[in-house]
Design a protein around this motif. Sequence first.
Motif, PDB file in Angstrom:
ATOM      1  N   LYS A 296      69.241  -3.945  34.665  1.00 29.24           N
ATOM      2  CA  LYS A 296      68.618  -2.929  34.175  1.00 29.24           C
ATOM      3  C   LYS A 296      68.355  -3.143  32.495  1.00 29.24           C
ATOM      4  CE  LYS A 296      69.784   1.244  35.783  1.00 29.24           C
ATOM      5  NZ  LYS A 296      70.243   2.227  36.241  1.00 29.24           N
ATOM      6  N   THR A 297      69.462  -3.536  31.896  1.00 32.13           N
ATOM      7  CA  THR A 297      69.166  -3.956  30.513  1.00 32.13           C
ATOM      8  C   THR A 297      69.848  -5.252  30.259  1.00 32.13           C
ATOM      9  OG1 THR A 297      71.425  -3.171  29.655  1.00 32.13           O
ATOM     10  CG2 THR A 297      69.654  -1.408  29.883  1.00 32.13           C
TER      11      THR A 297
ATOM     12  N   GLY B 191      74.354  -9.409  29.044  1.00 30.04           N
ATOM     13  CA  GLY B 191      73.579 -10.648  29.341  1.00 30.04           C
ATOM     14  C   GLY B 191      72.514 -10.484  30.146  1.00 30.04           C
ATOM     15  N   SER B 192      71.664 -11.446  29.738  1.00 32.32           N
ATOM     16  CA  SER B 192      70.363 -11.399  30.556  1.00 32.32           C
ATOM     17  C   SER B 192      70.501 -11.574  32.157  1.00 32.32           C
ATOM     18  CB  SER B 192      69.514 -12.111  30.148  1.00 32.32           C
ATOM     19  OG  SER B 192      69.815 -13.786  30.145  1.00 32.32           O
ATOM     20  N   ALA B 193      69.431 -11.365  33.095  1.00 35.87           N
ATOM     21  CA  ALA B 193      69.391 -11.792  34.553  1.00 35.87           C
ATOM     22  C   ALA B 193      69.740 -13.395  34.613  1.00 35.87           C
ATOM     23  CB  ALA B 193      68.121 -11.167  34.789  1.00 35.87           C
TER      24      ALA B 193
ATOM     25  N   ALA C 272      63.813 -13.508  37.211  1.00 36.28           N
ATOM     26  CA  ALA C 272      64.548 -12.571  36.523  1.00 36.28           C
ATOM     27  C   ALA C 272      63.968 -11.469  35.812  1.00 36.28           C
ATOM     28  CB  ALA C 272      65.254 -13.330  35.242  1.00 36.28           C
ATOM     29  N   ILE C 273      64.431 -10.298  36.243  1.00 38.98           N
ATOM     30  CA  ILE C 273      63.734  -9.132  36.346  1.00 38.98           C
ATOM     31  C   ILE C 273      64.926  -7.992  35.412  1.00 38.98           C
ATOM     32  CG2 ILE C 273      62.811  -6.795  37.248  1.00 38.98           C
ATOM     33  CD1 ILE C 273      62.324  -8.797  40.044  1.00 38.98           C
TER      34      ILE C 273
ATOM     35  N   ASP D 131      60.215  -6.045  33.066  1.00 36.99           N
ATOM     36  CA  ASP D 131      59.952  -7.383  32.486  1.00 36.99           C
ATOM     37  C   ASP D 131      60.479  -8.506  33.572  1.00 36.99           C
ATOM     38  OD1 ASP D 131      59.358  -9.538  30.579  1.00 36.99           O
ATOM     39  OD2 ASP D 131      61.343  -9.452  29.902  1.00 36.99           O
ATOM     40  N   ILE D 132      59.318  -9.405  34.088  1.00 38.62           N
ATOM     41  CA  ILE D 132      59.505 -10.244  34.857  1.00 38.62           C
ATOM     42  C   ILE D 132      59.359 -11.698  34.310  1.00 38.62           C
ATOM     43  CG2 ILE D 132      58.842 -11.202  37.199  1.00 38.62           C
ATOM     44  CD1 ILE D 132      57.845  -8.335  37.972  1.00 38.62           C
TER      45      ILE D 132
END
Length: 120
Positions: free
Chosen positions: A57-58, A62-64, A100-101, A109-110
């Motif tokens: 979600k955010t 850490g990022s996806a 990664a979404i 953001d994909i």
Amino acid sequence: MKQALTVGQQAEQWASEYLHKQGLKLVSQNYHCRRGEIDLIMTDQDILVFVEVRYRKTNTFGSALESIDLKKQTKIIFTAEHYLQQKKPSFSHFRFDVVAITGHQTNLDIIWVKDAFQLS
């Protein structure tokens, strides 16, 4: 009555739709074996593509993309090898992609990373 999709199922649907718009075709979804799962298996012309979908979600924790560590890659590779042995597809080339979404349904953001990791 139709059940609501889980967050993971929704993310896989977003990823599948996104990749379809890029020209890929869905072969299988949620392929399981005893040591792992592959979210999406698709074709990109003459290449069989194993796709890992990650959603956040955010980026607060850490990022996806950062969530796909070596242990997760190893599980995906093992599961892909199992798929290839069981299904014996007619593809001579394959790759591992990551989608990664991040965000919410109205503002996603994909990020699509082709050939994200290799067999060792």
